[in-house]
Design a protein around this motif. Structure first.
Motif, PDB file in Angstrom:
ATOM      1  N   ILE A  57       0.837  -1.208   0.000  1.00  0.00           N
ATOM      2  CA  ILE A  57       0.000   0.000   0.000  1.00  0.00           C
ATOM      3  C   ILE A  57       0.864   1.247   0.000  1.00  0.00           C
ATOM      4  O   ILE A  57       0.576   2.226  -0.704  1.00  0.00           O
ATOM      5  CB  ILE A  57      -0.958  -0.012   1.217  1.00  0.00           C
ATOM      6  N   LEU A  58       1.944   1.246   0.773  1.00  0.00           N
ATOM      7  CA  LEU A  58       2.864   2.385   0.779  1.00  0.00           C
ATOM      8  C   LEU A  58       3.544   2.544  -0.579  1.00  0.00           C
ATOM      9  O   LEU A  58       3.770   3.659  -1.048  1.00  0.00           O
ATOM     10  CB  LEU A  58       3.911   2.211   1.879  1.00  0.00           C
ATOM     11  N   ALA A  59       3.876   1.416  -1.223  1.00  0.00           N
ATOM     12  CA  ALA A  59       4.500   1.467  -2.546  1.00  0.00           C
ATOM     13  C   ALA A  59       3.534   2.058  -3.582  1.00  0.00           C
ATOM     14  O   ALA A  59       3.943   2.849  -4.443  1.00  0.00           O
ATOM     15  CB  ALA A  59       4.935   0.066  -2.978  1.00  0.00           C
ATOM     16  N   LEU A  60       2.262   1.705  -3.495  1.00  0.00           N
ATOM     17  CA  LEU A  60       1.263   2.256  -4.420  1.00  0.00           C
ATOM     18  C   LEU A  60       1.078   3.754  -4.187  1.00  0.00           C
ATOM     19  O   LEU A  60       0.900   4.530  -5.135  1.00  0.00           O
ATOM     20  CB  LEU A  60      -0.070   1.530  -4.251  1.00  0.00           C
ATOM     21  N   SER A  61       1.119   4.164  -2.924  1.00  0.00           N
ATOM     22  CA  SER A  61       1.042   5.588  -2.599  1.00  0.00           C
ATOM     23  C   SER A  61       2.216   6.342  -3.215  1.00  0.00           C
ATOM     24  O   SER A  61       2.044   7.415  -3.812  1.00  0.00           O
ATOM     25  CB  SER A  61       1.048   5.774  -1.074  1.00  0.00           C
ATOM     26  N   MET A  62       3.413   5.775  -3.086  1.00  0.00           N
ATOM     27  CA  MET A  62       4.611   6.389  -3.668  1.00  0.00           C
ATOM     28  C   MET A  62       4.531   6.412  -5.186  1.00  0.00           C
ATOM     29  O   MET A  62       4.934   7.390  -5.828  1.00  0.00           O
ATOM     30  CB  MET A  62       5.846   5.615  -3.217  1.00  0.00           C
ATOM     31  N   MET A  63       3.983   5.353  -5.781  1.00  0.00           N
ATOM     32  CA  MET A  63       3.886   5.270  -7.236  1.00  0.00           C
ATOM     33  C   MET A  63       3.036   6.403  -7.810  1.00  0.00           C
ATOM     34  O   MET A  63       3.399   7.015  -8.821  1.00  0.00           O
ATOM     35  CB  MET A  63       3.284   3.925  -7.642  1.00  0.00           C
ATOM     36  N   LEU A  64       1.906   6.684  -7.178  1.00  0.00           N
ATOM     37  CA  LEU A  64       1.021   7.755  -7.654  1.00  0.00           C
ATOM     38  C   LEU A  64       1.757   9.097  -7.685  1.00  0.00           C
ATOM     39  O   LEU A  64       1.632   9.868  -8.641  1.00  0.00           O
ATOM     40  CB  LEU A  64      -0.211   7.854  -6.759  1.00  0.00           C
ATOM     41  N   VAL A  65       2.518   9.356  -6.636  1.00  0.00           N
ATOM     42  CA  VAL A  65       3.256  10.617  -6.543  1.00  0.00           C
ATOM     43  C   VAL A  65       4.373  10.679  -7.586  1.00  0.00           C
ATOM     44  O   VAL A  65       4.557  11.700  -8.252  1.00  0.00           O
ATOM     45  CB  VAL A  65       3.831  10.792  -5.124  1.00  0.00           C
TER      46      VAL A  65
END
Length: 331
Positions: A57-65
């Motif tokens: 979930i943290l990786a997906l958050s970083m990906m969007l940014v």
């Protein structure tokens, strides 16, 4: 029907995600052969199933940014701040005999809300004042960490109701509840990027923010929304971590910052923005998690995982850089 399935499988393995999946299978098989008794044990499989969601979930958050051409160095401390304040609210309500359900509901809502505000704060500084994302989030990272330490004084917040602890440590249909939450987040991110106007705007801004502005996209609004969504995802990861550890502390999840960037880049997200795939990021998360679990089983220094993650990140960035130079020379 069978021919269509075979064709789809062949097409998948010709993509970058398919290649990455083959790498995952190789790494998984290697760890299984080197230590079949421990790596393939139910305890280790269950442990990975509980760890993957918070990391993913943290990786997906970083990906969007990153897809917007930005970076969020305050990601893990956004999660930590939400975790600590939400945990403190939950613990106080539960101690004051306001009921476990009310305490958990308000506590989780607070976690999401605080993490969302952290994301909104980052987006506001970056979009409205034009501060470079890396500098802005580096500053906010220090700010959020300082607030966390002032609240906890380096300790941990605990005393949560059992109903909350069950979220991060129980199963539904023999699948860990955090994994179900992860599935929902993955579907949401896929729909956001592949089926929504906001997702297309994120890609366009990452490719060329000036062109995006002239094409009618409200760049500032999209950036703020992206960091806000990233903050909410951090809040979800914070809830899972606090529930799994039965406490909240500023250091929880701190190792995921570098790993989330590595997962995004390894998964095919362009570090300069403009492109990224949910599937690629998820497979990269699985690869890094398998490597981490394998190293722990072999009894190697746990800090070696960070070293390997850094080497993987440097190697992938170097490869992407060489490929981009070759493409420019061909053009």
């Amino acid at each position: 029907m069978k021919n269509n399935i075979k064709t789809s499988i062949r097409k998948f393995f010709k993509t970058s995600e398919g290649t990455l999946f083959i790498i995952f299978l190789f790494v998984f098989a290697l760890m299984s052969v080197l230590s079949p008794g421990k790596f393939l044990s139910p305890i280790n499989m269950e442990s990975m199933a509980y760890q993957i969601p918070e990391f993913g979930i943290l990786a997906l958050s970083m990906m969007l940014v990153i897809m917007t051409g930005g970076m969020n160095l305050s990601l893990t401390f956004s999660a930590a701040l939400g975790m600590i304040i939400g945990g403190l609210v939950m613990s106080n309500l539960y101690t004051a005999n306001h009921g476990a359900l009310l305490a958990v509901t308000v506590g989780i809502a607070t976690m999401f809300g605080i993490a969302a505000l952290c994301g909104l704060f980052n987006g506001w500084i970056i979009a409205l004042f034009g501060v470079t994302p890396m500098i802005a989030t580096l500053g906010s990272s220090t700010l959020f960490e300082g607030i966390c330490l002032n609240i906890t004084h380096g300790g941990a917040i605990s005393g949560f109701p059992m109903i909350f602890i069950a979220i991060g440590n129980s199963t539904f249909l023999k699948i860990p509840i955090p994994m179900w939450i992860f599935f929902i987040v993955v579907v949401f991110c896929w729909l956001l990027l592949e089926r929504s106007k906001l997702g297309k705007s994120i890609e366009i801004i990452g490719c060329n923010p000036i062109a995006a502005r002239y094409s009618g996209i409200r760049v500032k609004r999209v950036l703020i929304k992206t960091y806000l969504i990233g903050g909410i995802l951090a809040g979800i990861a914070a809830m899972i971590m606090a529930s799994r550890y039965n406490s909240a502390k500023e250091s929880y999840g701190s190792s995921y910052l570098l790993q989330s960037v590595a997962a995004c880049v390894l998964g095919g997200t362009d570090i300069n923005g403009g492109s990224g795939k949910v599937a690629g990021t998820i497979i990269a998360v699985l690869i890094l998690q398998v490597i981490s679990s394998g190293l722990n089983i072999f009894g190697l220094n746990r800090y070696l995982t960070t070293v390997i993650t850094g080497l993987v990140l440097i190697a992938v960035l170097t490869i992407h850089f060489i490929i981009s130079i070759k493409k420019r020379n061909v053009q």
